[in-house]
Motif scaffolding. Sequence first.
Motif, short mmCIF file in Angstrom:
data_model
loop_
_atom_site.label_atom_id
_atom_site.label_comp_id
_atom_site.label_asym_id
_atom_site.label_seq_id
_atom_site.Cartn_x
_atom_site.Cartn_y
_atom_site.Cartn_z
N VAL A 278 0.85 -1.18 0.00
CA VAL A 278 0.00 0.00 0.00
C VAL A 278 0.89 1.23 0.00
N MET A 279 0.66 2.12 -0.98
CA MET A 279 1.46 3.33 -1.12
C MET A 279 0.53 4.55 -1.09
N PRO A 280 1.00 5.70 -0.58
CA PRO A 280 0.17 6.90 -0.61
C PRO A 280 -0.27 7.23 -2.03
N GLU A 281 -1.45 7.84 -2.16
CA GLU A 281 -2.02 8.12 -3.47
C GLU A 281 -1.10 8.98 -4.34
N HIS A 282 -0.30 9.84 -3.69
CA HIS A 282 0.57 10.73 -4.45
C HIS A 282 2.02 10.24 -4.46
N ALA A 283 2.23 8.96 -4.25
CA ALA A 283 3.58 8.41 -4.35
C ALA A 283 4.10 8.61 -5.76
N PRO A 284 5.39 8.91 -5.93
CA PRO A 284 5.95 9.11 -7.27
C PRO A 284 5.63 7.92 -8.18
N ILE A 285 5.15 8.21 -9.38
CA ILE A 285 4.74 7.16 -10.30
C ILE A 285 5.91 6.23 -10.63
N SER A 286 7.12 6.77 -10.64
CA SER A 286 8.28 5.93 -10.92
C SER A 286 8.44 4.84 -9.87
N LYS A 287 8.14 5.17 -8.60
CA LYS A 287 8.27 4.19 -7.53
C LYS A 287 7.14 3.17 -7.59
N VAL A 288 5.95 3.61 -7.97
CA VAL A 288 4.81 2.69 -8.12
C VAL A 288 5.11 1.67 -9.21
N ARG A 289 5.56 2.16 -10.35
CA ARG A 289 5.84 1.26 -11.47
C ARG A 289 6.99 0.32 -11.15
N ASN B 66 15.90 7.04 -5.79
CA ASN B 66 14.66 6.86 -6.55
C ASN B 66 13.83 8.15 -6.55
N ILE B 67 14.25 9.09 -7.34
CA ILE B 67 13.54 10.36 -7.43
C ILE B 67 12.78 10.44 -8.74
N ASP B 68 11.54 10.87 -8.67
CA ASP B 68 10.72 11.00 -9.87
C ASP B 68 11.31 12.09 -10.77
N PRO B 69 11.37 11.87 -12.09
CA PRO B 69 11.96 12.89 -12.99
C PRO B 69 11.29 14.25 -12.88
N ASN B 70 9.98 14.29 -12.69
CA ASN B 70 9.30 15.58 -12.55
C ASN B 70 9.72 16.29 -11.28
N VAL B 71 9.86 15.52 -10.21
CA VAL B 71 10.32 16.09 -8.95
C VAL B 71 11.76 16.56 -9.08
N LEU B 72 12.58 15.76 -9.77
CA LEU B 72 13.98 16.12 -9.97
C LEU B 72 14.11 17.46 -10.69
N THR B 73 13.26 17.67 -11.69
CA THR B 73 13.30 18.94 -12.43
C THR B 73 13.04 20.12 -11.50
N THR B 74 12.02 19.98 -10.65
CA THR B 74 11.69 21.05 -9.70
C THR B 74 12.81 21.25 -8.69
N VAL B 75 13.33 20.15 -8.18
CA VAL B 75 14.39 20.23 -7.17
C VAL B 75 15.65 20.87 -7.73
N LEU B 76 16.01 20.50 -8.95
CA LEU B 76 17.21 21.09 -9.56
C LEU B 76 17.03 22.59 -9.76
N MET B 77 15.83 23.00 -10.15
CA MET B 77 15.58 24.42 -10.31
C MET B 77 15.73 25.15 -8.97
N ARG B 78 15.21 24.53 -7.90
CA ARG B 78 15.37 25.13 -6.57
C ARG B 78 16.85 25.22 -6.18
N GLY B 79 17.58 24.18 -6.53
CA GLY B 79 19.01 24.19 -6.22
C GLY B 79 19.74 25.28 -6.97
N LEU B 80 19.37 25.49 -8.23
CA LEU B 80 19.99 26.56 -9.02
C LEU B 80 19.66 27.94 -8.44
N VAL B 81 18.41 28.10 -8.00
CA VAL B 81 18.02 29.36 -7.37
C VAL B 81 18.81 29.58 -6.08
N GLN B 82 18.91 28.53 -5.28
CA GLN B 82 19.61 28.61 -4.00
C GLN B 82 21.08 29.00 -4.19
N SER B 83 21.69 28.54 -5.27
CA SER B 83 23.11 28.82 -5.51
C SER B 83 23.34 30.07 -6.35
#
Length: 403
Positions: A97-108, A306-323
């Motif tokens: 059982v996984m949360p409804e919003h679990a990353p699709i990459s992890k579900v698959r 195991n990071i979802d590609p869509n999440v990775l895109t957002t996270v990388l953008m935050r990292g670029l802003v932070q730096s």
Amino acid sequence: MLSFDDVFAARDRVGDVARHTPLERSTTFSEHTGAEIYLKLELFQRTGAFKIRGATNRIATLSESEREAGVVTASAGNHAQGVALAATRAGVDSKIVMPEHAPISKVRATEGYGGTAVLHGIDYNEAQEHAHEIEREEGRVYLHAFDDWDVMAGQGTTGLEIMDDCPDVDTVVVPIGGGGLIAGVATAVKAVDPDVRVIGVQADGASSVVESIDAGKIVELETVDTIADGIATRRIGSKPFQVIQKRVDEVVTVPDSEIAMAITLLLERSKVVAEGAGATALAAVLGNAFEYEAGETIVPLLSGGNIDPNVLTTVLMRGLVQSGRYIKLRTVLKDKPGALMDLSKIVAENRANIYGIQHDRTARDIGMGSAEVELDLETRGHEHVEQLIASLEAHGYPVDVLV
């Protein structure tokens, strides 16, 4: 209480399934911190995270009747994949059982390893409640993600590898969600060398252990909010909490912005992809969340990738802003031919690169004969950003930093 013998016995059980993952010195992070930084690359583990260790050890202890009944568990993703693969290899049916919003990459991935994925609830706790319903209704054996001695012992084999590969380690830094990983690692590390520090790290938005330690009892959070979904649990396990109180030296927290920065730096400098939970230990080192000395040998445990590609895109953008590597700003210019070219020329002279431009004559808060412009810019750091803004303002352009 979990013992060293439990962890040592688990090593024999998980050896045929789990990999002995690399431990590598990082020149970049060593120079940045002044310490000797060795990365424990558990994100190279089978299924992409440490969870396969605990799942394999727990399933190895099932009786024949329990194996026939099948297993059920709840997970935000990594434990799901570990249980699915470990169960499949052992010939045991698994339902996760996984949360409804679990990353699709992890579900698959969970389904790809042979498990049956069931999506239910907004977070791990609600998924866990539903998993217990399945346990009662179908007679399956529940495999807890962290509040289980055998699971904790399996996770502790990571600590044995750290001590084998880096016997001179001074400090081991471990992310904490439910606490199974750090309980196992601390048990192994302290048994080999009691003088080695074990530091636990949580996200600011999921700090159940810090609050529990302060209260002297387990505190359950009402909600959690962090990009590190693998450690986004509202409550520490009761068994891991016992071990943490006895064997973990300190527990600290880090903000999501620093986790995003750590993910970005790991990708850029070490060429490895970490999920939020996996980068949390390094974020604590880079952000000076705890005290350490120059030359100290520190091992941040990178627990998963195991990071979802869509999440990775957002996270990388935050990292670029932070730096200071990316900025979005807004200004106003005269609505006349050549005005946008003049603005672009100043940006170019300051050696910033334009990703995108949005030009709006109809914005309500500007005067007639003016236009509002939003710029997405690639920059080279915080000093460069300050230089660019100062130059624009010196030329009469008002600047609002949007991101």
